[in-house]
Design a protein around this motif. Sequence first.
Motif, PDB file in Angstrom:
ATOM      1  N   LEU A  40     -39.849 -26.670  95.343  1.00 26.59           N
ATOM      2  CA  LEU A  40     -39.227 -27.629  95.154  1.00 26.59           C
ATOM      3  C   LEU A  40     -39.426 -28.839  94.669  1.00 26.59           C
ATOM      4  CD1 LEU A  40     -37.039 -27.227  98.466  1.00 26.59           C
ATOM      5  CD2 LEU A  40     -36.238 -26.806  96.290  1.00 26.59           C
ATOM      6  N   ARG A  42     -39.699 -30.810  91.459  1.00 23.82           N
ATOM      7  CA  ARG A  42     -39.064 -30.343  89.993  1.00 23.82           C
ATOM      8  C   ARG A  42     -40.004 -30.901  88.762  1.00 23.82           C
ATOM      9  NH1 ARG A  42     -34.120 -32.692  89.046  1.00 23.82           N
ATOM     10  NH2 ARG A  42     -33.432 -32.879  91.394  1.00 23.82           N
ATOM     11  N   GLY A  47     -32.477 -29.458  88.231  1.00 22.23           N
ATOM     12  CA  GLY A  47     -31.846 -28.608  89.103  1.00 22.23           C
ATOM     13  C   GLY A  47     -32.649 -27.535  89.487  1.00 22.23           C
ATOM     14  N   SER A  49     -33.875 -24.870  92.053  1.00 20.58           N
ATOM     15  CA  SER A  49     -33.499 -24.320  93.114  1.00 20.58           C
ATOM     16  C   SER A  49     -34.511 -23.359  93.577  1.00 20.58           C
ATOM     17  CB  SER A  49     -32.333 -23.303  92.816  1.00 20.58           C
ATOM     18  OG  SER A  49     -31.260 -24.094  92.178  1.00 20.58           O
ATOM     19  N   SER A  51     -35.341 -20.082  97.026  1.00 25.94           N
ATOM     20  CA  SER A  51     -34.752 -19.119  97.879  1.00 25.94           C
ATOM     21  C   SER A  51     -35.831 -18.973  99.073  1.00 25.94           C
ATOM     22  CB  SER A  51     -34.204 -18.078  97.495  1.00 25.94           C
ATOM     23  OG  SER A  51     -35.074 -17.103  96.979  1.00 25.94           O
ATOM     24  N   LEU A 126     -30.761 -32.709  98.637  1.00 24.97           N
ATOM     25  CA  LEU A 126     -30.913 -31.240  98.766  1.00 24.97           C
ATOM     26  C   LEU A 126     -29.853 -30.640  99.723  1.00 24.97           C
ATOM     27  CD1 LEU A 126     -32.863 -28.974  98.573  1.00 24.97           C
ATOM     28  CD2 LEU A 126     -33.738 -29.661 100.970  1.00 24.97           C
ATOM     29  N   TRP A 135     -25.707 -14.162  94.837  1.00 27.71           N
ATOM     30  CA  TRP A 135     -25.345 -15.325  94.068  1.00 27.71           C
ATOM     31  C   TRP A 135     -24.513 -15.016  92.536  1.00 27.71           C
ATOM     32  CZ3 TRP A 135     -26.121 -20.292  95.848  1.00 27.71           C
ATOM     33  CH2 TRP A 135     -25.903 -21.408  94.884  1.00 27.71           C
ATOM     34  N   GLN A 151     -30.712 -30.456  94.328  1.00 30.90           N
ATOM     35  CA  GLN A 151     -31.393 -29.353  94.325  1.00 30.90           C
ATOM     36  C   GLN A 151     -30.908 -28.523  95.540  1.00 30.90           C
ATOM     37  OE1 GLN A 151     -35.494 -31.825  93.776  1.00 30.90           O
ATOM     38  NE2 GLN A 151     -35.768 -29.656  93.814  1.00 30.90           N
ATOM     39  N   PHE A 152     -31.072 -27.117  95.289  1.00 35.64           N
ATOM     40  CA  PHE A 152     -30.561 -26.121  96.263  1.00 35.64           C
ATOM     41  C   PHE A 152     -31.626 -25.550  96.881  1.00 35.64           C
ATOM     42  CE2 PHE A 152     -27.336 -26.799  93.008  1.00 35.64           C
ATOM     43  CZ  PHE A 152     -26.077 -27.061  93.721  1.00 35.64           C
ATOM     44  N   LEU A 153     -31.430 -25.041  98.107  1.00 35.62           N
ATOM     45  CA  LEU A 153     -32.301 -24.211  98.861  1.00 35.62           C
ATOM     46  C   LEU A 153     -31.406 -23.133  99.379  1.00 35.62           C
ATOM     47  CD1 LEU A 153     -35.341 -23.266  99.786  1.00 35.62           C
ATOM     48  CD2 LEU A 153     -34.833 -24.793 101.730  1.00 35.62           C
ATOM     49  N   ALA A 154     -31.739 -21.903  99.210  1.00 34.99           N
ATOM     50  CA  ALA A 154     -31.090 -20.920 100.011  1.00 34.99           C
ATOM     51  C   ALA A 154     -31.859 -19.958 101.081  1.00 34.99           C
ATOM     52  CB  ALA A 154     -30.320 -19.948  99.061  1.00 34.99           C
ATOM     53  N   PHE A 165     -33.577 -19.183  90.575  1.00 33.78           N
ATOM     54  CA  PHE A 165     -34.288 -19.495  91.770  1.00 33.78           C
ATOM     55  C   PHE A 165     -35.639 -19.272  91.593  1.00 33.78           C
ATOM     56  CE2 PHE A 165     -29.891 -19.125  93.176  1.00 33.78           C
ATOM     57  CZ  PHE A 165     -29.888 -20.042  94.170  1.00 33.78           C
TER      58      PHE A 165
END
Length: 201
Positions: A40, A42, A47, A49, A51, A126, A135, A151-154, A165
Amino acid sequence: TIASSGEDQTVGRTKLYGVPRGTASFVGREPDLASLTELLDRGNNIGVSASIHGLAGIGKTELAIRLAKTLASIGKFPGGVYWLDAEQPDLLGGWDAIGEKLGIPAGPDRASLALRTVSDQPHECLLILDNVTSWKMEVRPHPLPDGEHVQFLATTRSRSLGTGFRHHAVQVLPEKAATELLERLGVKPTADGFRELLEYL
């Protein structure tokens, strides 16, 4: 909807919205935390992401909870950490709950106003989407905030949510950590079924 067990809290200077409390019996995942923190980061990218994927019950959600609090404690996301249950792709109920926590008055537009608030605020934030199933464009979680600061965390059982991702696989616990976990939960090594539980972990 936003995680029902989640509570709004502040860690360091970072506000956490709906992040569950988690368990005190968290062991053996320090390497995972380090790897995800790096994923994470960057750097020169925008942007970012990531997982967390693995088998059901292996500890993905618990790892995401601990990661959120760890990153918040070092001031990583001054714009906040937002937690949404994404098993169902429609996130409007979750955004409505976040809108309430943001102080937005109740009404048919509260979810969209919450989404806009997160999209428009200037600080890095986040968004954690727990239990994402896909997705693909037609079934991925929606709506999502816009902006390079997001930012994305799945967490997911899927081995890959796509090229957007950076992926981290959660493996079973090493034997030493699994033993420590069982002992913290009050299961004695002499108890019936201890070896079977240990092998499962």
